[in-house]
Scaffold this motif. Structure first.
Motif, mmCIF file in Angstrom:
data_model
loop_
_atom_site.group_PDB
_atom_site.id
_atom_site.type_symbol
_atom_site.label_atom_id
_atom_site.label_comp_id
_atom_site.label_asym_id
_atom_site.label_seq_id
_atom_site.Cartn_x
_atom_site.Cartn_y
_atom_site.Cartn_z
ATOM 1 N N PHE A 1 0.816 -1.217 0.000
ATOM 2 C CA PHE A 1 0.000 0.000 0.000
ATOM 3 C C PHE A 1 0.852 1.271 0.000
ATOM 4 O O PHE A 1 0.383 2.340 -0.413
ATOM 5 C CB PHE A 1 -0.946 0.012 1.196
ATOM 6 N N LEU A 2 2.096 1.173 0.458
ATOM 7 C CA LEU A 2 2.964 2.353 0.505
ATOM 8 C C LEU A 2 3.181 2.945 -0.893
ATOM 9 O O LEU A 2 3.380 4.150 -1.037
ATOM 10 C CB LEU A 2 4.315 1.996 1.130
ATOM 11 N N LEU B 1 8.457 -4.302 -12.157
ATOM 12 C CA LEU B 1 7.576 -4.430 -10.992
ATOM 13 C C LEU B 1 6.194 -4.921 -11.415
ATOM 14 O O LEU B 1 5.588 -5.760 -10.735
ATOM 15 C CB LEU B 1 7.476 -3.086 -10.267
ATOM 16 N N LEU B 2 5.699 -4.428 -12.522
ATOM 17 C CA LEU B 2 4.401 -4.915 -13.015
ATOM 18 C C LEU B 2 4.484 -6.382 -13.396
ATOM 19 O O LEU B 2 3.546 -7.154 -13.147
ATOM 20 C CB LEU B 2 3.940 -4.087 -14.216
ATOM 21 N N ARG B 3 5.590 -6.782 -14.007
ATOM 22 C CA ARG B 3 5.722 -8.173 -14.479
ATOM 23 C C ARG B 3 5.883 -9.176 -13.340
ATOM 24 O O ARG B 3 5.937 -10.387 -13.587
ATOM 25 C CB ARG B 3 6.897 -8.276 -15.459
ATOM 26 N N LEU B 4 5.950 -8.693 -12.114
ATOM 27 C CA LEU B 4 5.907 -9.627 -10.979
ATOM 28 C C LEU B 4 4.548 -10.317 -10.905
ATOM 29 O O LEU B 4 4.360 -11.284 -10.182
ATOM 30 C CB LEU B 4 6.185 -8.884 -9.667
ATOM 31 N N ARG B 5 3.595 -9.760 -11.617
ATOM 32 C CA ARG B 5 2.228 -10.277 -11.742
ATOM 33 C C ARG B 5 1.566 -10.498 -10.373
ATOM 34 O O ARG B 5 1.003 -11.549 -10.082
ATOM 35 C CB ARG B 5 2.176 -11.560 -12.570
ATOM 36 N N ASN B 6 1.655 -9.485 -9.583
ATOM 37 C CA ASN B 6 0.940 -9.447 -8.314
ATOM 38 C C ASN B 6 -0.119 -8.351 -8.456
ATOM 39 O O ASN B 6 0.207 -7.169 -8.522
ATOM 40 C CB ASN B 6 1.908 -9.120 -7.164
ATOM 41 N N TRP C 1 -1.821 -2.736 -8.668
ATOM 42 C CA TRP C 1 -2.824 -1.697 -8.416
ATOM 43 C C TRP C 1 -2.208 -0.546 -7.619
ATOM 44 O O TRP C 1 -2.371 0.625 -7.970
ATOM 45 C CB TRP C 1 -4.019 -2.326 -7.690
ATOM 46 N N CYS C 2 -1.473 -0.882 -6.555
ATOM 47 C CA CYS C 2 -0.851 0.151 -5.728
ATOM 48 C C CYS C 2 0.197 0.935 -6.515
ATOM 49 O O CYS C 2 0.304 2.160 -6.371
ATOM 50 C CB CYS C 2 -0.221 -0.487 -4.491
ATOM 51 N N LEU C 3 0.961 0.244 -7.336
ATOM 52 C CA LEU C 3 1.986 0.897 -8.143
ATOM 53 C C LEU C 3 1.370 1.853 -9.157
ATOM 54 O O LEU C 3 1.861 2.967 -9.375
ATOM 55 C CB LEU C 3 2.818 -0.167 -8.866
ATOM 56 N N LEU C 4 0.269 1.431 -9.754
ATOM 57 C CA LEU C 4 -0.389 2.229 -10.788
ATOM 58 C C LEU C 4 -1.174 3.401 -10.212
ATOM 59 O O LEU C 4 -1.443 4.382 -10.914
ATOM 60 C CB LEU C 4 -1.341 1.338 -11.595
ATOM 61 N N TRP D 1 -9.773 -2.687 -9.760
ATOM 62 C CA TRP D 1 -8.945 -1.490 -9.663
ATOM 63 C C TRP D 1 -7.714 -1.605 -10.554
ATOM 64 O O TRP D 1 -7.295 -0.635 -11.201
ATOM 65 C CB TRP D 1 -8.524 -1.245 -8.214
ATOM 66 N N PHE D 2 -7.125 -2.793 -10.573
ATOM 67 C CA PHE D 2 -5.967 -3.036 -11.438
ATOM 68 C C PHE D 2 -6.342 -2.833 -12.906
ATOM 69 O O PHE D 2 -5.643 -2.140 -13.654
ATOM 70 C CB PHE D 2 -5.445 -4.447 -11.192
#
Length: 357
Positions: free
Chosen positions: A233-234, A252-257, A262-265, A303-304
């Motif tokens: 969430f940070l 980071l996106l390709r970590l597929r989490n 969602w938090c990154l975006l 959300w993602f």
């Protein structure tokens, strides 16, 4: 008036009713009405939970704080909070006070929020940030009531993955106002790792962006089990400029989490995106389409999808955009439904941006 105030208790789970009634009662509520509000708050103390947005009681807290908007903060604190240190603070009372101070951008409100933070109420971090963020330019806030204990408490909140407080935003505000406390935060940052390390360096200001991105790079190389325990969430609270660092962003996106993504975006698509990140070359579109179609974790997935659709609509290289269009037009494409959803979400995002202009 007394009868109407009583309905805040009777309909405490009805947020819209309580909020509207509280606003309506503002011109009529006086400090003499605090005794009634205290009694009502104490009557639902057993219903209060750790969740400050618990729908069962949030309406009452909001309505009461709205009704008290024109009452002096000194009188509110005197009536609702213990008069001796060491006494326990009932949650219902404190949450009313916190809601009251959030929109009062004064030193008095800030100092009270600082006290409540150390008392153990994480919600005070939100008030600290809101007071600092929305105070008028002519209002000079004094941060003299803050010390290293406040820093420690805010740093502690960065690891609260259940409640996801606004501790980082409050810490950024504190570092900006009290440069003498910044070395304390820097010391915590050098000892931390992963997303906490990135967040702490981010709190110190843009001069520390290199350390922020270095920490994010280290986070990307963590073992999956270790990474799963990180406070994703940070990332929502980090306003970062990814220009020139698009490869790390895509890693980071390709970590597929889904939740992490969602938090990154969130911060990238929430703010004007043009100055935050360059054009993206995401490679094979089927990998992304499979992820967008994943039914797991419906809330995070929606959300993602919404945030990624907004990003893709504005930041993909032309060849990739053409590949998405060709896939949609392919007669036997299994991705047509998900592509239609992506287009709808991207269009909605564009409409929201137009409304904000």
């Amino acid at each position: 008036k007394s009868e109407m105030l009583a309905t805040l208790l009777e309909r405490r789970s009805d947020f819209n009713y309580c909020s509207s009634l509280g606003q309506t009662l503002q011109p009529f509520v006086r400090k003499e009405d605090l005794d009634q509000i205290v009694v009502m708050a104490d009557s639902i103390e057993r219903e209060m939970t750790d969740d400050d947005e618990d729908r069962a009681t949030q309406g009452f807290v909001t309505g009461a704080s709205e009704a008290l908007a024109e009452v002096e903060l000194t009188a509110i604190a005197a009536a609702l909070l213990p008069d001796r240190k060491g006494q326990s603070c009932p949650r219902a009372r404190v949450r009313i006070v916190i809601a009251c101070i959030q929109d009062r951008h004064t030193t008095e409100a800030l100092s009270l929020a600082a006290d409540l933070l150390l008392t153990g109420f994480r919600e005070a971090a939100t008030s600290i940030y809101f007071i600092a963020k929305f105070a008028r330019e002519e209002c000079t806030l004094s941060w003299a009531s803050f010390n290293e204990q406040h820093v420690s408490r805010l740093v502690e909140l960065l690891g609260d993955t259940i409640n996801e407080s606004w501790g980082l935003q409050a810490l950024k505000s504190l570092c900006n106002a009290r440069q003498d406390l910044a070395p304390v935060v820097a010391g915590c940052a050098t000892k931390a790792k992963g997303l906490r390390r990135a967040a702490l360096f981010h709190a110190l200001g843009t001069d520390h962006d290199a350390s922020v991105f270095s920490a994010l790079n280290d986070f990307a190389t963590m073992e999956p089990a270790e990474r799963e325990r990180e406070p994703a969430f940070l990332l929502k609270h980090m306003e970062l400029n990814w220009t020139g660092r698009e490869d790390l962003f895509l890693r980071l996106l390709r970590l597929r989490n889904t939740r992490l993504a969602w938090c990154l975006l969130e911060s990238v698509t929430r703010d004007p995106i043009e100055s935050q990140i360059g054009t993206l070359d995401i490679g094979d579109i089927t990998w992304w389409l499979d992820w967008l179609a994943d039914p797991n974790d419906p809330k995070a997935q929606w959300w993602f999808q919404d945030r990624l659709s907004s990003l893709f609509a504005r930041k993909l290289i032309p060849q990739t955009q053409n590949s998405f269009l060709a896939e949609f037009n392919r007669k036997d494409s299994k991705y047509r439904d998900v592509l239609a959803e992506v287009y709808k979400l991207a269009s909605n995002a564009a409409n929201r941006r137009l409304c904000n202009i």
